[in-house]
Write an enzyme that holds these catalytic residues in place. Sequence first.
Site, mmCIF file in Angstrom:
data_model
loop_
_atom_site.group_PDB
_atom_site.id
_atom_site.type_symbol
_atom_site.label_atom_id
_atom_site.label_comp_id
_atom_site.label_asym_id
_atom_site.label_seq_id
_atom_site.Cartn_x
_atom_site.Cartn_y
_atom_site.Cartn_z
ATOM 1 N N LYS A 78 -5.814 37.423 -1.125
ATOM 2 C CA LYS A 78 -6.304 38.674 -1.737
ATOM 3 C C LYS A 78 -5.163 39.667 -1.941
ATOM 4 C CE LYS A 78 -9.330 39.173 1.602
ATOM 5 N NZ LYS A 78 -9.185 37.853 2.277
ATOM 6 N N THR A 79 -4.349 39.858 -0.919
ATOM 7 C CA THR A 79 -3.227 40.797 -1.027
ATOM 8 C C THR A 79 -2.206 40.300 -2.034
ATOM 9 O OG1 THR A 79 -3.542 41.473 1.277
ATOM 10 C CG2 THR A 79 -1.416 41.965 0.269
ATOM 11 N N ASP A 102 -6.668 47.701 1.703
ATOM 12 C CA ASP A 102 -7.063 46.475 2.398
ATOM 13 C C ASP A 102 -8.164 46.797 3.400
ATOM 14 O OD1 ASP A 102 -7.050 43.820 3.018
ATOM 15 O OD2 ASP A 102 -5.232 43.872 4.232
ATOM 16 N N THR A 162 -12.852 41.265 3.933
ATOM 17 C CA THR A 162 -13.376 40.003 4.464
ATOM 18 C C THR A 162 -14.861 40.126 4.770
ATOM 19 O OG1 THR A 162 -12.707 40.695 6.690
ATOM 20 C CG2 THR A 162 -11.156 39.335 5.458
ATOM 21 N N ARG A 211 -2.576 30.508 4.365
ATOM 22 C CA ARG A 211 -1.898 31.165 5.489
ATOM 23 C C ARG A 211 -1.756 30.216 6.671
ATOM 24 N NH1 ARG A 211 -4.523 36.603 7.110
ATOM 25 N NH2 ARG A 211 -3.570 37.227 5.138
#
Length: 336
Positions: free
Chosen positions: A67-68, A112, A161, A221
């Site tokens: 997302k980032t 965020d 999230t 990740r």
Amino acid sequence: MSIPPQNSPIEDKDAGFLDQTLRPVRWNEYIGQKNIKDNLHILLTAAQERKHPPEHILFYGPPGLGKTTLAHLIAKETGAQMKVTSGPAILKVGDLASIVTNLSAGDILFIDEIHRLNKAIEEVLYPAMESGTLDIIIGKGPSARTIQLDLPPFTLIAATTRIAMISSPLRSRFSGGVFKLEFYSDNEIAEIIKRSAKILDIEIHPDAIKEIAVRSRFTPRTANYHLKRCRDYAQINKTTLTKEVVEKALSMLGVDIIGLTSADREILKVIIGKFGGGPVGLNTIAAALSEEQATIEEVYEPYLIQLGLLERTPRGRTATDKAYKHMGEKGAERLL
């Protein structure tokens, strides 16, 4: 779509923040999420042709899916400056006012974990997103007055999230789109590992890439984390990254052949060994493991359910036949 040239390779691959180093800087380097990329291409290209900032965008999905990274890529694509903050960091209305009044025309504000914004701050954010104004109350009591500040046109990109925790009025103001990031396939994860290994100058065999990919929980990740830990193991043992080295390194981390950690396996052991495969209540599992219910429900269970190892039923959690097979237990001994 023009993208600024990629930065030259870092001289010291172990220096700085590796997660930042491994982040894609071009659209063609961003692997997966094709549907989202196609939609963003249309949104950004149309906005550029109209010479307007893109409309507000919300990304949601589990941690570690990019997302980032997407937010940074949008900033690079549009050539805009991006200011980064997070929901927990904005404690009062004054914090938000300070951030948005310092934006320049065309800037991107990235928030965020926006679901952790205070509801009072959300109310101030509505007109800022919708009409480009900021309403601030000065003073208290009878002498209080409201002033309205005009804001430069900007784009809010948010990530979360926990989209269910974002109020409906706030969600509806993301007129550019609300996009859900999906889990990645093993082939996509393998491509990400291959790219990361090249950036970090790691010599890795193709079968080792596949081995890391199938243990990475469909998440980039996690894949990059496993790659870095396997690299450390190979470095200490003065060897290259082969499949056998990956197996040994991840075994030391407690990661098995399908990506389960020791904590994941403990949950299955409790359900199968102590409660005959279930059904068993979440609070009982938490008590047996000395773990918080929310941690089990939000951190461990999603992957177990995704693999088909665990079922949620009205009566509680139940281990599946696949879980018995993976744990080496006899399914016939389950309590019905």
